[in-house]
Design a protein around this motif. Structure first.
Motif, PDB file in Angstrom:
ATOM      1  N   GLU A 160       0.698  -1.439   0.181  1.00  0.00           N
ATOM      2  CA  GLU A 160      -0.130  -0.007  -0.077  1.00  0.00           C
ATOM      3  C   GLU A 160       0.893   1.249   0.007  1.00  0.00           C
ATOM      4  OE1 GLU A 160      -3.882  -1.593   2.306  1.00  0.00           O
ATOM      5  OE2 GLU A 160      -2.373  -0.947   3.425  1.00  0.00           O
ATOM      6  N   ASP A 161       1.944   1.237   0.793  1.00  0.00           N
ATOM      7  CA  ASP A 161       2.858   2.424   0.636  1.00  0.00           C
ATOM      8  C   ASP A 161       3.269   2.589  -0.585  1.00  0.00           C
ATOM      9  OD1 ASP A 161       4.163   4.627   1.998  1.00  0.00           O
ATOM     10  OD2 ASP A 161       5.845   3.509   2.596  1.00  0.00           O
ATOM     11  N   GLY A 162       3.772   1.340  -1.229  1.00  0.00           N
ATOM     12  CA  GLY A 162       4.480   1.352  -2.721  1.00  0.00           C
ATOM     13  C   GLY A 162       3.364   1.918  -3.604  1.00  0.00           C
ATOM     14  N   ILE A 163       2.021   1.593  -3.611  1.00  0.00           N
ATOM     15  CA  ILE A 163       1.196   2.329  -4.402  1.00  0.00           C
ATOM     16  C   ILE A 163       0.974   3.822  -4.213  1.00  0.00           C
ATOM     17  CG2 ILE A 163      -1.462   2.334  -4.804  1.00  0.00           C
ATOM     18  CD1 ILE A 163      -1.209  -0.621  -4.127  1.00  0.00           C
ATOM     19  N   ARG A 164       1.074   4.340  -2.916  1.00  0.00           N
ATOM     20  CA  ARG A 164       1.110   5.693  -2.427  1.00  0.00           C
ATOM     21  C   ARG A 164       2.173   6.312  -3.211  1.00  0.00           C
ATOM     22  NH1 ARG A 164       3.938   8.921   1.027  1.00  0.00           N
ATOM     23  NH2 ARG A 164       5.348   7.244   1.325  1.00  0.00           N
ATOM     24  N   SER A 165       3.380   5.535  -3.391  1.00  0.00           N
ATOM     25  CA  SER A 165       4.859   6.169  -3.990  1.00  0.00           C
ATOM     26  C   SER A 165       4.469   6.020  -5.379  1.00  0.00           C
ATOM     27  CB  SER A 165       5.890   5.228  -3.706  1.00  0.00           C
ATOM     28  OG  SER A 165       6.060   5.462  -2.177  1.00  0.00           O
ATOM     29  N   ILE A 166       3.804   5.164  -6.031  1.00  0.00           N
ATOM     30  CA  ILE A 166       3.353   5.183  -7.568  1.00  0.00           C
ATOM     31  C   ILE A 166       2.526   6.408  -7.936  1.00  0.00           C
ATOM     32  CG2 ILE A 166       2.324   3.830  -9.487  1.00  0.00           C
ATOM     33  CD1 ILE A 166       3.041   1.453  -7.985  1.00  0.00           C
ATOM     34  N   LEU A 167       1.672   6.404  -6.878  1.00  0.00           N
ATOM     35  CA  LEU A 167       0.420   7.678  -7.338  1.00  0.00           C
ATOM     36  C   LEU A 167       1.086   9.117  -7.135  1.00  0.00           C
ATOM     37  CD1 LEU A 167      -2.793   5.774  -5.913  1.00  0.00           C
ATOM     38  CD2 LEU A 167      -2.109   6.346  -8.225  1.00  0.00           C
ATOM     39  N   ASN A 168       2.192   9.028  -6.348  1.00  0.00           N
ATOM     40  CA  ASN A 168       2.834  10.653  -6.068  1.00  0.00           C
ATOM     41  C   ASN A 168       3.909  10.638  -7.233  1.00  0.00           C
ATOM     42  OD1 ASN A 168       1.197  10.902  -3.805  1.00  0.00           O
ATOM     43  ND2 ASN A 168       2.898  10.216  -2.402  1.00  0.00           N
ATOM     44  N   GLY A 169       4.081   9.844  -8.075  1.00  0.00           N
ATOM     45  CA  GLY A 169       5.110  10.021  -9.085  1.00  0.00           C
ATOM     46  C   GLY A 169       6.659   9.568  -8.585  1.00  0.00           C
ATOM     47  N   GLU A 170       6.695   9.137  -7.722  1.00  0.00           N
ATOM     48  CA  GLU A 170       8.014   8.782  -7.138  1.00  0.00           C
ATOM     49  C   GLU A 170       8.580   7.634  -7.773  1.00  0.00           C
ATOM     50  OE1 GLU A 170       7.559  10.980  -2.664  1.00  0.00           O
ATOM     51  OE2 GLU A 170       6.686   8.970  -3.023  1.00  0.00           O
ATOM     52  N   THR A 171       8.141   6.374  -7.828  1.00  0.00           N
ATOM     53  CA  THR A 171       8.687   5.121  -8.377  1.00  0.00           C
ATOM     54  C   THR A 171       7.896   4.640  -9.433  1.00  0.00           C
ATOM     55  OG1 THR A 171       9.729   3.110  -7.503  1.00  0.00           O
ATOM     56  CG2 THR A 171       7.540   3.685  -6.354  1.00  0.00           C
ATOM     57  N   THR A 172       8.208   3.274  -9.778  1.00  0.00           N
ATOM     58  CA  THR A 172       7.371   2.601 -10.692  1.00  0.00           C
ATOM     59  C   THR A 172       6.756   1.420 -10.519  1.00  0.00           C
ATOM     60  OG1 THR A 172       9.180   1.235 -11.426  1.00  0.00           O
ATOM     61  CG2 THR A 172       8.960   3.535 -12.758  1.00  0.00           C
ATOM     62  N   VAL A 173       5.628   1.059 -11.170  1.00  0.00           N
ATOM     63  CA  VAL A 173       5.162  -0.217 -10.932  1.00  0.00           C
ATOM     64  C   VAL A 173       6.275  -1.278 -10.658  1.00  0.00           C
ATOM     65  CG1 VAL A 173       3.287  -1.927 -11.785  1.00  0.00           C
ATOM     66  CG2 VAL A 173       2.933   0.519 -12.032  1.00  0.00           C
ATOM     67  N   GLU A 174       7.015  -1.367 -11.525  1.00  0.00           N
ATOM     68  CA  GLU A 174       7.897  -2.566 -11.737  1.00  0.00           C
ATOM     69  C   GLU A 174       8.442  -2.625 -10.476  1.00  0.00           C
ATOM     70  OE1 GLU A 174       6.755  -1.623 -15.752  1.00  0.00           O
ATOM     71  OE2 GLU A 174       7.753  -0.308 -14.150  1.00  0.00           O
ATOM     72  N   GLU A 175       9.079  -1.476  -9.862  1.00  0.00           N
ATOM     73  CA  GLU A 175       9.738  -1.601  -8.343  1.00  0.00           C
ATOM     74  C   GLU A 175       8.888  -1.991  -7.448  1.00  0.00           C
ATOM     75  OE1 GLU A 175      13.265  -0.246  -7.647  1.00  0.00           O
ATOM     76  OE2 GLU A 175      13.329  -1.271  -9.773  1.00  0.00           O
ATOM     77  N   VAL A 176       7.671  -1.365  -7.384  1.00  0.00           N
ATOM     78  CA  VAL A 176       6.952  -1.958  -6.299  1.00  0.00           C
ATOM     79  C   VAL A 176       6.551  -3.338  -6.555  1.00  0.00           C
ATOM     80  CG1 VAL A 176       4.550  -1.379  -5.366  1.00  0.00           C
ATOM     81  CG2 VAL A 176       5.894   0.264  -5.905  1.00  0.00           C
ATOM     82  N   LEU A 177       6.208  -3.989  -7.373  1.00  0.00           N
ATOM     83  CA  LEU A 177       5.787  -5.276  -7.604  1.00  0.00           C
ATOM     84  C   LEU A 177       7.201  -6.317  -7.429  1.00  0.00           C
ATOM     85  CD1 LEU A 177       3.771  -5.373 -10.858  1.00  0.00           C
ATOM     86  CD2 LEU A 177       2.818  -5.613  -8.478  1.00  0.00           C
ATOM     87  N   LYS A 178       8.385  -5.724  -7.427  1.00  0.00           N
ATOM     88  CA  LYS A 178       9.681  -6.394  -7.316  1.00  0.00           C
ATOM     89  C   LYS A 178       9.737  -6.591  -5.811  1.00  0.00           C
ATOM     90  CE  LYS A 178      14.502  -5.942  -8.588  1.00  0.00           C
ATOM     91  NZ  LYS A 178      15.324  -5.050  -9.294  1.00  0.00           N
ATOM     92  N   TYR A 179       9.492  -5.586  -5.279  1.00  0.00           N
ATOM     93  CA  TYR A 179      10.209  -5.266  -3.578  1.00  0.00           C
ATOM     94  C   TYR A 179       9.010  -5.781  -2.638  1.00  0.00           C
ATOM     95  CZ  TYR A 179      14.619  -3.917  -5.409  1.00  0.00           C
ATOM     96  OH  TYR A 179      15.816  -3.849  -5.894  1.00  0.00           O
ATOM     97  N   THR A 180       7.472  -5.684  -3.073  1.00  0.00           N
ATOM     98  CA  THR A 180       6.581  -6.083  -2.063  1.00  0.00           C
ATOM     99  C   THR A 180       5.729  -7.231  -2.478  1.00  0.00           C
ATOM    100  OG1 THR A 180       4.847  -4.687  -3.193  1.00  0.00           O
ATOM    101  CG2 THR A 180       6.669  -3.785  -1.601  1.00  0.00           C
TER     102      THR A 180
END
Length: 570
Positions: A550-570
């Protein structure tokens, strides 16, 4: 002639009666608080202008002061210093006479500078001081960052060090062999090559540098923002002299090639203090060496700079101020656990509290904290350090890692006797920390009565701001994140196209993702019942915990990181 910056400038200020003792204490306090160089603080406080300070410093150190502004430096003089050396040492040649060269430098406090430059340039070196901006401008103008410099150094190495020489050196046995290897490691082309590799890695913000010998090749790779990148590989026969050079720099036994060794290199690169942890590992084809780069100028140990959501930051601030209990930070290796713990310690480090840390190894020195390196080889384990800590009247203890039942038991004993204990564990999520402690053999009632909170974290790469591009995610991508189109509400996702700034990777820098589980009454009951981590996780979510995803999704929506990074690490 050389002492530390602090000693030299303090002596200078006193000699010129520029400050009283009270103001000197204020300057030192500002230096400790902000980490800014003393010279910068003296200028900021308006005691002297930058030029006045440099002139006074030159006089104090018996060096020449030069103004490079209107100086016309002949091409022959500039050619006397290779581009790699000028950029690495923050130095500019201003005069050459026979075998002597005068060099303006950025860092007058480095005691090894004259010796190293003399060795690299093959001349007698005389130092001069000039305004740093002028030196940087001359370097930028005349010494381009051409990758050719690495090719030139490689060519030099190959012409000056033939394969036969290296084979002959290795063939010698005993003390004679060690001396031959050391001679090889100290040859100018090898020294220049290793220095350039280290310089380039630090320029590229690498966290680790890997030197890996294989059957037919010798690879050099950097880890930047968690991903590995390969450099142009040098010829295989140069593996031994290059690795021997690193061992010489880190005071390791150059003749011992069958056992792992650990060491440390302290470098001063263009005025920056860099610490390198060195680890060697004997492999089938020679020694593999990994250097961990600790660049104090890059790490910001302020809690706010970790990128936590406001609510987690607020709860963590409350957690670290409780009088006793255990706070655990969990995550895989390289997820930034130590940085988080250091930031917590720095926040609560005050004159009224005694802080002790046991670390393997001590990564950053923090003023006012007693830091103890753990060394299993001599029996100085975490458990032994902790037992000794309890006799040192501490208020707060940090244990680098809760590795075994002994460490866990002493940590619990310490928290029950009125100490606040910080430690780390390797688990996938926050509730997993409890299960891990029970697996170690800790009684659940002891965990429930001492554990105050668990912070799980991961590091994901952030999108490069220079080449950031917005796009509309497909339904499949949204579904993969466990969301619906409605959740995204038409907000764009971002990726990096790749540019010079981010080495064509699309990413620059990293940020943390966090999950904080507070040990509240319902969680304590589940711990006492030895409930599985899934049940505990469901209860924590019900009580308002946000997951790493969920924190990763918040970072995606804030334009800070990518979907690939969040799926890879969470």
């Amino acid at each position: 002639m050389f002492e530390s910056e602090g000693a030299i400038l303090t002596e200078l200020l006193r000699a010129r009666s520029l400050v009283g003792e009270a103001q000197l204490a204020e300057i030192n306090e500002e230096h400790e608080r902000t980490g800014k160089p003393l010279s910068q603080i003296i200028v900021d406080f308006g005691l002297m202008s930058e030029t006045q300070l440099l002139e006074a410093l030159a006089e104090h150190l018996n060096l020449e002061f030069v103004n490079l502004e209107g100086m016309d430096l002949p091409a022959a003089v500039l050619r006397a210093m290779p581009s790699s050396a000028a950029r690495m040492y923050g130095a500019v040649p201003i005069a050459v006479a026979g075998n002597a060269i005068t060099v303006a430098i950025l860092d007058p406090y480095n005691p090894h500078l004259v010796e190293e430059l003399s060795f690299v340039l093959g001349k007698d070196v005389h130092l001069a001081l000039a305004p740093p901006k002028q030196i940087e401008a001359v370097i930028a103008r005349n010494y381009s960052e051409e990758s050719g410099s690495l090719k030139d150094v490689l060519q030099d190495m190959e012409t000056q060090l033939s394969k036969t020489d290296i084979v002959d050196s290795v063939a010698k046995s005993g003390a004679q062999g060690a001396a031959a290897l050391e001679d090889l490691a100290n040859q100018a082309p090898i020294v220049r090559f290793v220095n350039l590799i280290l310089f380039q890695a630090i320029q590229d913000r690498a966290s680790d540098i890997h030197f890996e010998p294989f059957e037919d090749e010798f690879k050099i790779r950097y880890r930047v923002d968690g991903a590995l990148y390969e450099m142009a590989p040098p010829p295989k026969h140069l593996a031994l002299p290059v690795i021997s050079r690193i061992k010489v720099m880190s005071n390791l036994n150059i003749a011992e090639r069958r056992l792992p060794q650990d060491g440390r290199i302290q470098l001063n690169l263009a005025g920056k203090q860099i610490d390198l942890r060195v680890s060697t590992l004997p492999t089938q084809y020679g020694e593999s060496v990994v250097l961990r780069v600790l660049d104090r100028t890059v790490v910001n140990l302020e809690l706010e700079s970790l990128g936590m959501p406001a609510d987690i930051l607020e709860k963590l601030n409350e957690l670290i101020r409780i009088p006793n209990g255990i706070v655990i930070v969990t995550g895989p290796t390289g997820s930034g656990k130590t940085t988080t713990l250091y930031s917590c310690l720095k926040r609560i480090n005050s004159i009224e509290t005694k802080l002790l840390t046991a670390e393997d190894p001590v990564e950053y020195d923090i003023e006012g904290i007693m830091q103890v390196p753990v060394n299993d080889a001599i029996g100085m384990s975490f458990g032994r350090a902790l037992r000794a800590f309890l006799r040192q009247d501490p208020d707060i203890i940090m244990v680098g890692e809760m590795r075994d039942l002994e460490t866990a038991q002493i940590s619990i004993q310490a928290s029950l006797t009125g100490h606040l204990v910080f430690t780390t564990l390797h688990t996938n999520d926050a509730p997993g920390a409890v299960t891990r402690m029970i697996d170690m053999g800790v009684e659940p009632f002891l965990i429930s009565s001492t554990l105050e909170g668990v912070l799980a974290q991961r590091l994901v790469r952030t999108v490069c701001k220079k080449c950031k591009v917005a796009y509309e995610p497909t339904d499949a991508v949204v579904a993969e994140l466990g969301l619906t189109k409605g959740d995204v509400a038409g907000r764009p996702f971002y990726y990096g196209k790749g540019c010079l700034e981010c080495n064509e990777t699309g990413y620059k820098g990293r940020k943390g993702l966090f999950e904080l589980m507070i040990n509240s009454e319902p969680i304590r009951e589940l711990i006492n019942m030895r409930a599985p981590s899934g049940v505990m996780r469901a209860k924590a979510l019900e009580l308002g915990m946000r997951t790493l995803r969920e924190d990763g999704i918040r970072s995606i929506l804030n334009g800070e990181t990518t979907v690939e990074e969040v799926l890879k690490y969470t």
